[in-house]
Design a protein around this motif. Sequence first.
Motif, short mmCIF file in Angstrom:
data_model
loop_
_atom_site.label_atom_id
_atom_site.label_comp_id
_atom_site.label_asym_id
_atom_site.label_seq_id
_atom_site.Cartn_x
_atom_site.Cartn_y
_atom_site.Cartn_z
N GLY A 262 0.81 -1.21 0.00
CA GLY A 262 0.00 0.00 0.00
C GLY A 262 0.84 1.26 0.00
N PHE A 263 0.48 2.21 0.88
CA PHE A 263 1.14 3.50 0.93
C PHE A 263 1.20 4.02 2.36
N THR A 264 2.17 4.87 2.61
CA THR A 264 2.14 5.72 3.80
C THR A 264 2.19 7.18 3.33
N VAL A 265 1.53 8.04 4.10
CA VAL A 265 1.52 9.46 3.79
C VAL A 265 1.80 10.21 5.08
N ASN A 266 2.82 11.05 5.07
CA ASN A 266 3.11 11.94 6.19
C ASN A 266 2.88 13.38 5.75
N ALA A 267 2.34 14.20 6.65
CA ALA A 267 2.12 15.62 6.35
C ALA A 267 2.62 16.43 7.52
N LYS A 274 6.49 20.67 12.17
CA LYS A 274 5.69 19.88 13.10
C LYS A 274 4.74 18.96 12.33
N PRO A 275 4.62 17.69 12.76
CA PRO A 275 3.77 16.76 12.01
C PRO A 275 2.29 17.09 12.16
N HIS A 276 1.54 16.99 11.05
CA HIS A 276 0.09 17.18 11.08
C HIS A 276 -0.65 15.85 11.13
N PHE A 277 -0.25 14.90 10.29
CA PHE A 277 -0.90 13.59 10.33
C PHE A 277 -0.02 12.54 9.67
N GLU A 278 -0.35 11.29 10.01
CA GLU A 278 0.28 10.15 9.35
C GLU A 278 -0.83 9.18 8.94
#
Length: 286
Positions: A262-267, A274-278
């Motif tokens: 599949g995939f991973t997405v980091n924002a 600063k991380p917003h979501f994973e």
Amino acid sequence: MGAQIVTAIPSMASVYAKAVKTLNRKPKNPVLPDTVLVFQGAVADSVKLSEYRKAVGAPMTGVLPSLYVHSLAFPLAMSLMVQDDFPLPLLGMIHLTNQVDVVAPLAEDEAFDIEVHSENLVAHAKGVTCDLVVRIVVDGQDRMLLRSTFLAKGVKLAGEAPQQRTQVPFSAPQRTASWKLDAGTGRRWAAVAGDYNPIHLSALSAKALGMPAAIAHGIYLAARALSGIEPAQGNYSWNIEFKTPVVLPASVDLAFAAQAEGFTVNAWHARKGKPHFELELVRTES
């Protein structure tokens, strides 16, 4: 659980109109109700589906994106939270995670039943969390399970509160995409999805509920991230954890990474890092 058949899915606007009465809820040792709300024969609205796809860049695949289904069904789930026996205040609750399991995507013209309930009231270092669960059923068979976890700050359960989770230091990966979100992002998504939570609409209404300014809808962020990677067939699941709010206007950097299944997405915040979501998507069957 006590099942209740409903004849219409309420609008989110009507839910939020009733939400003001929940602001004074300050329960000690709250207990979730065992109510299950059921709506039978739901179908996609072709105009709203087109607006959804345009808003997040979702392709025309002949099946319904899982978060379009969520947006259609979620007012029914939220209506649980304004009933008199639901113990937590709706306004001000913080959206922490979503977990979605898809047995098989729904065709655009397919009718389906919606069943919603709340569960998993758990102590949290900052209050309590609970899940709102949406089951999508066709001819008696589960097709999707959509779980949203929310935090009610300041509410206490009996016993010792858990320790705050240690934050793992975030190191931004190689950027592969970026988003520019203006101050009107929340209002435009509210018009598409019907989610008129005041924390998303303007700086003034958001500050009244303790936010620094209007923040982007978590579902909008997830839907946009999923738009290019969500499968159009087969069995799959995805989950998203929200780390810090996207305060509007915003510049968001992202990293999309293909994995074996599949995939991973980091924002993350483009300037502060600063991380917003994973988000992680896993295909379990082709």
